[in-house]
Design a protein around this motif. Sequence first.
Motif, mmCIF file in Angstrom:
data_model
loop_
_atom_site.group_PDB
_atom_site.id
_atom_site.type_symbol
_atom_site.label_atom_id
_atom_site.label_comp_id
_atom_site.label_asym_id
_atom_site.label_seq_id
_atom_site.Cartn_x
_atom_site.Cartn_y
_atom_site.Cartn_z
ATOM 1 N N GLU A 31 0.819 -1.212 0.000
ATOM 2 C CA GLU A 31 0.000 0.000 0.000
ATOM 3 C C GLU A 31 0.857 1.268 0.000
ATOM 4 O O GLU A 31 0.503 2.261 -0.641
ATOM 5 N N VAL A 32 1.987 1.245 0.705
ATOM 6 C CA VAL A 32 2.907 2.386 0.675
ATOM 7 C C VAL A 32 3.420 2.611 -0.743
ATOM 8 O O VAL A 32 3.489 3.746 -1.238
ATOM 9 N N LYS A 33 3.764 1.519 -1.408
ATOM 10 C CA LYS A 33 4.247 1.625 -2.788
ATOM 11 C C LYS A 33 3.150 2.162 -3.713
ATOM 12 O O LYS A 33 3.421 2.920 -4.659
ATOM 13 N N VAL A 73 -2.868 4.488 -17.095
ATOM 14 C CA VAL A 73 -1.638 3.867 -16.592
ATOM 15 C C VAL A 73 -1.466 2.483 -17.214
ATOM 16 O O VAL A 73 -2.425 1.698 -17.314
ATOM 17 N N GLU A 74 -0.259 2.192 -17.646
ATOM 18 C CA GLU A 74 0.061 0.860 -18.189
ATOM 19 C C GLU A 74 0.168 -0.116 -17.020
ATOM 20 O O GLU A 74 0.956 0.108 -16.107
ATOM 21 N N PRO A 75 -0.619 -1.179 -17.015
ATOM 22 C CA PRO A 75 -0.731 -2.011 -15.807
ATOM 23 C C PRO A 75 0.555 -2.703 -15.366
ATOM 24 O O PRO A 75 0.825 -2.791 -14.167
ATOM 25 N N LYS A 76 1.364 -3.178 -16.297
ATOM 26 C CA LYS A 76 2.567 -3.901 -15.895
ATOM 27 C C LYS A 76 3.529 -2.998 -15.121
ATOM 28 O O LYS A 76 4.160 -3.429 -14.150
ATOM 29 N N ARG A 77 3.622 -1.759 -15.541
ATOM 30 C CA ARG A 77 4.504 -0.812 -14.848
ATOM 31 C C ARG A 77 4.075 -0.648 -13.389
ATOM 32 O O ARG A 77 4.902 -0.663 -12.472
ATOM 33 N N PHE A 78 2.783 -0.504 -13.180
ATOM 34 C CA PHE A 78 2.256 -0.367 -11.824
ATOM 35 C C PHE A 78 2.479 -1.641 -11.012
ATOM 36 O O PHE A 78 2.986 -1.610 -9.882
ATOM 37 N N LEU A 79 2.114 -2.776 -11.577
ATOM 38 C CA LEU A 79 2.193 -4.047 -10.844
ATOM 39 C C LEU A 79 3.630 -4.397 -10.478
ATOM 40 O O LEU A 79 3.898 -4.842 -9.357
ATOM 41 N N ASP A 80 4.539 -4.199 -11.407
ATOM 42 C CA ASP A 80 5.944 -4.510 -11.123
ATOM 43 C C ASP A 80 6.473 -3.627 -9.987
ATOM 44 O O ASP A 80 7.215 -4.095 -9.121
ATOM 45 N N GLU A 81 6.082 -2.366 -9.992
ATOM 46 C CA GLU A 81 6.598 -1.440 -8.981
ATOM 47 C C GLU A 81 6.017 -1.721 -7.601
ATOM 48 O O GLU A 81 6.752 -1.820 -6.615
ATOM 49 N N VAL A 82 4.706 -1.860 -7.504
ATOM 50 C CA VAL A 82 4.099 -1.952 -6.171
ATOM 51 C C VAL A 82 4.332 -3.304 -5.507
ATOM 52 O O VAL A 82 4.278 -3.410 -4.282
ATOM 53 N N ILE A 109 -5.552 -20.546 -7.216
ATOM 54 C CA ILE A 109 -5.414 -19.211 -6.659
ATOM 55 C C ILE A 109 -6.244 -18.260 -7.518
ATOM 56 O O ILE A 109 -6.177 -18.292 -8.749
ATOM 57 N N PHE A 110 -7.009 -17.390 -6.866
ATOM 58 C CA PHE A 110 -7.858 -16.411 -7.544
ATOM 59 C C PHE A 110 -7.572 -15.050 -6.900
ATOM 60 O O PHE A 110 -8.121 -14.716 -5.857
ATOM 61 N N THR A 111 -6.682 -14.273 -7.520
ATOM 62 C CA THR A 111 -6.184 -13.056 -6.895
ATOM 63 C C THR A 111 -6.305 -11.842 -7.803
ATOM 64 O O THR A 111 -6.217 -11.964 -9.029
ATOM 65 N N ASN A 112 -6.485 -10.678 -7.182
ATOM 66 C CA ASN A 112 -6.422 -9.411 -7.906
ATOM 67 C C ASN A 112 -4.985 -8.915 -8.033
ATOM 68 O O ASN A 112 -4.745 -7.858 -8.623
ATOM 69 N N GLY A 113 -4.041 -9.630 -7.463
ATOM 70 C CA GLY A 113 -2.628 -9.306 -7.616
ATOM 71 C C GLY A 113 -2.088 -9.854 -8.921
ATOM 72 O O GLY A 113 -2.788 -10.533 -9.675
ATOM 73 N N SER A 114 -0.831 -9.569 -9.184
ATOM 74 C CA SER A 114 -0.229 -10.019 -10.440
ATOM 75 C C SER A 114 0.233 -11.468 -10.345
ATOM 76 O O SER A 114 0.394 -12.019 -9.256
#
Length: 221
Positions: A31-33, A73-82, A109-114
């Motif tokens: 969440e901080v990220k 926002v491009e999703p991979k950029r966000f997911l990789d960073e956070v 596994i069923f997740t909203n994460g990457s």
Amino acid sequence: MSADLSHVDTWLFDLDNTLYPMESQFMGLIEVKMTDFVERETGLPREEARALQKQYFLEHGTTLAGLMANHSVEPKRFLDEVHDVSMDLLVPDAALRASISRLPGRRLIFTNGSLGHAERVLNHLNLHDLFDDLFAIESADYLPKPALATFDKITKMHAVRPPEAAFFEDSEKNLVPASRLGMTTVLVGPHAAASTSEHVHFRTNDLAAFLSSARLQGSPA
């Protein structure tokens, strides 16, 4: 009393705050990220960025979905960073591993994460080999739970028969579509006992104990 799950042959598990305790504070690192990302992307002061982050989560299901809809926002950029955070707060749980191991049928596994995040967490928790597949946010074309279209996609992709499936989640709202489809729902975490939702069939703050005591297919009546 132990839960009667003897009808279940497909087990769907959320990842974050479900397969490890919310009290670990691990999600706080992510969440901080997220706040860092929103602050930088929007130019808002930090407190306003954090408020916007929470607003997007509530309105869109994930912060990412809000950023994609409103800021392209491009999703991979966000997911990789956070998701680039230390795993040190996560501790493998032998009891949870044993209780998942005894479940008959398929485990997903069923997740909203990457996908990458799910793989890292499962490997760190020593649970990676217990699951047949991972359905991550990329699998859902970035449309997060609780969108019914995403539930439809996972059920079709994996030929899930909802009346014979159970879904374990720390988010009450994500259990609503599962319940409406006919799945057995289990709310996990410290706030589970207080839930009065008709869409929550079982509640537990100790997933390992819940699973180890449940009546399963082939268990004595």
